[in-house]
Design a protein around this motif. Structure first.
Motif, PDB file in Angstrom:
ATOM      1  N   GLY A  70     -36.669 136.578  76.372  1.00 14.14           N
ATOM      2  CA  GLY A  70     -35.770 136.817  76.133  1.00 14.14           C
ATOM      3  C   GLY A  70     -35.162 137.367  75.830  1.00 14.14           C
ATOM      4  O   GLY A  70     -33.427 136.943  75.731  1.00 14.14           O
ATOM      5  N   GLY A  71     -35.375 138.219  75.200  1.00 10.56           N
ATOM      6  CA  GLY A  71     -34.355 139.508  74.470  1.00 10.56           C
ATOM      7  C   GLY A  71     -33.104 140.372  75.779  1.00 10.56           C
ATOM      8  O   GLY A  71     -32.027 140.379  75.096  1.00 10.56           O
TER       9      GLY A  71
ATOM     10  N   PRO B  80     -32.067 131.522  69.864  1.00 16.28           N
ATOM     11  CA  PRO B  80     -31.030 130.355  70.253  1.00 16.28           C
ATOM     12  C   PRO B  80     -31.935 129.263  69.182  1.00 16.28           C
ATOM     13  O   PRO B  80     -31.476 128.978  68.570  1.00 16.28           O
ATOM     14  CB  PRO B  80     -31.416 129.575  71.630  1.00 16.28           C
ATOM     15  CG  PRO B  80     -31.520 130.852  72.860  1.00 16.28           C
ATOM     16  CD  PRO B  80     -32.891 131.052  72.002  1.00 16.28           C
ATOM     17  N   PHE B  81     -33.332 128.796  69.188  1.00 15.51           N
ATOM     18  CA  PHE B  81     -34.132 128.213  68.208  1.00 15.51           C
ATOM     19  C   PHE B  81     -33.752 128.947  66.999  1.00 15.51           C
ATOM     20  O   PHE B  81     -33.460 128.739  66.210  1.00 15.51           O
ATOM     21  CB  PHE B  81     -35.278 127.813  68.989  1.00 15.51           C
ATOM     22  CG  PHE B  81     -36.368 126.944  67.113  1.00 15.51           C
ATOM     23  CD1 PHE B  81     -36.318 126.114  67.805  1.00 15.51           C
ATOM     24  CD2 PHE B  81     -36.579 127.582  67.121  1.00 15.51           C
ATOM     25  CE1 PHE B  81     -36.371 124.647  66.927  1.00 15.51           C
ATOM     26  CE2 PHE B  81     -37.637 127.144  65.917  1.00 15.51           C
ATOM     27  CZ  PHE B  81     -37.742 125.722  65.872  1.00 15.51           C
TER      28      PHE B  81
ATOM     29  N   ILE C   6     -31.357 141.251  63.723  1.00 14.75           N
ATOM     30  CA  ILE C   6     -32.118 141.651  62.822  1.00 14.75           C
ATOM     31  C   ILE C   6     -34.042 141.183  62.559  1.00 14.75           C
ATOM     32  O   ILE C   6     -35.056 141.697  63.015  1.00 14.75           O
ATOM     33  CB  ILE C   6     -31.628 141.867  61.733  1.00 14.75           C
ATOM     34  CG1 ILE C   6     -30.826 142.999  61.563  1.00 14.75           C
ATOM     35  CG2 ILE C   6     -33.108 142.400  60.551  1.00 14.75           C
ATOM     36  CD1 ILE C   6     -30.136 143.147  60.477  1.00 14.75           C
ATOM     37  N   ILE C   7     -34.083 140.104  62.426  1.00 12.75           N
ATOM     38  CA  ILE C   7     -35.127 139.173  62.393  1.00 12.75           C
ATOM     39  C   ILE C   7     -36.178 138.928  64.396  1.00 12.75           C
ATOM     40  O   ILE C   7     -37.080 139.084  63.562  1.00 12.75           O
ATOM     41  CB  ILE C   7     -34.657 137.283  61.581  1.00 12.75           C
ATOM     42  CG1 ILE C   7     -34.337 137.091  60.227  1.00 12.75           C
ATOM     43  CG2 ILE C   7     -36.335 136.926  61.938  1.00 12.75           C
ATOM     44  CD1 ILE C   7     -33.522 136.225  59.524  1.00 12.75           C
ATOM     45  N   PHE C   8     -34.968 138.843  64.771  1.00 11.04           N
ATOM     46  CA  PHE C   8     -35.923 138.861  65.735  1.00 11.04           C
ATOM     47  C   PHE C   8     -36.291 139.715  66.178  1.00 11.04           C
ATOM     48  O   PHE C   8     -37.386 139.891  66.823  1.00 11.04           O
ATOM     49  CB  PHE C   8     -34.556 137.948  67.067  1.00 11.04           C
ATOM     50  CG  PHE C   8     -35.017 137.396  68.879  1.00 11.04           C
ATOM     51  CD1 PHE C   8     -35.669 136.395  68.114  1.00 11.04           C
ATOM     52  CD2 PHE C   8     -35.209 138.356  69.295  1.00 11.04           C
ATOM     53  CE1 PHE C   8     -36.828 136.186  69.915  1.00 11.04           C
ATOM     54  CE2 PHE C   8     -35.485 138.060  70.382  1.00 11.04           C
ATOM     55  CZ  PHE C   8     -36.376 136.925  70.735  1.00 11.04           C
TER      56      PHE C   8
END
Length: 198
Positions: free
Chosen positions: A78-79, A97-98, A115-117
């Protein structure tokens, strides 16, 4: 009735004891003239039970290795799609996106979202790697196998705890319930590995 009454009478005494103790108790109470008294047969039966339990424990570790591997690949691909590196029409990488939509209510910037992802992806990768090490460690090296299993479960369970806190913070209780079911099931598997005797 006469054959099994000695076993029944000692049921309280052998409850909760290790297999070796239970096996010795059974051998001692079964009459030696009985057709059921066969030391070799009892040894074989207990060896089969032990083997089944070991295989079951190993299967749980392998299952979670595969589960975390799929979870990591889901977010990793996804990234890559978001970066335009790859395009997979059959793949629905909707987690980022969510995440953006959820954090938008707090005014989070795109940098914070990224950063969180990325942190989640790295945590997923570490969990997958630790479970891979545990899965490919022979059970005959019991101490090493147990240490690697502990590390894999503790690190990955830490991610579930982080999800729980995040869900509670953004008040997404439906997602929190889903995470708790999956995290609770993993914790149950971990306890099973520790509590089920060999």
């Amino acid at each position: 009735m006469d054959l099994f009454s000695p076993i029944i009478s000692q049921n309280v005494a052998i409850n909760g004891l290790p297999n070796r103790t239970i096996k010795s108790a059974l051998v001692s109470v079964i009459p030696k003239k009985s057709l059921f008294y066969d030391q070799g047969y009892l040894e074989q039966q207990f060896q089969e039970v032990v083997l089944m339990r070991i295989l079951f424990k190993q299967s749980l570790v392998i299952f979670w290795f595969l589960w975390w591997a799929f979870a990591f690949l889901t977010d990793f691909i996804g990234g890559l799609e978001l970066l335009g590196v790859t395009s997979t029409p059959w793949f629905d990488g909707h987690n980022f996106p969510f995440l953006q939509k959820t954090l938008a209510q707090f005014g989070a910037s795109t940098a914070v979202d990224v950063i969180i992802f990325v942190g989640i992806i790295l945590w997923l990768f570490l969990s997958t790697l630790l479970f891979a090490f545990a899965s490919f460690t022979p059970y005959s090296r019991t101490d090493r196998w147990q240490k690697r299993v502990d590390a894999a479960f503790i690190v990955s369970l830490g991610l579930w705890l982080a999800f729980f806190l995040a869900d509670q913070t953004v008040m997404n209780f439906d997602l929190e319930e889903n995470h708790m079911v999956q995290g609770g099931f993993q914790l149950l598997c971990y306890l099973t590995i520790h509590l089920l005797p060999d």
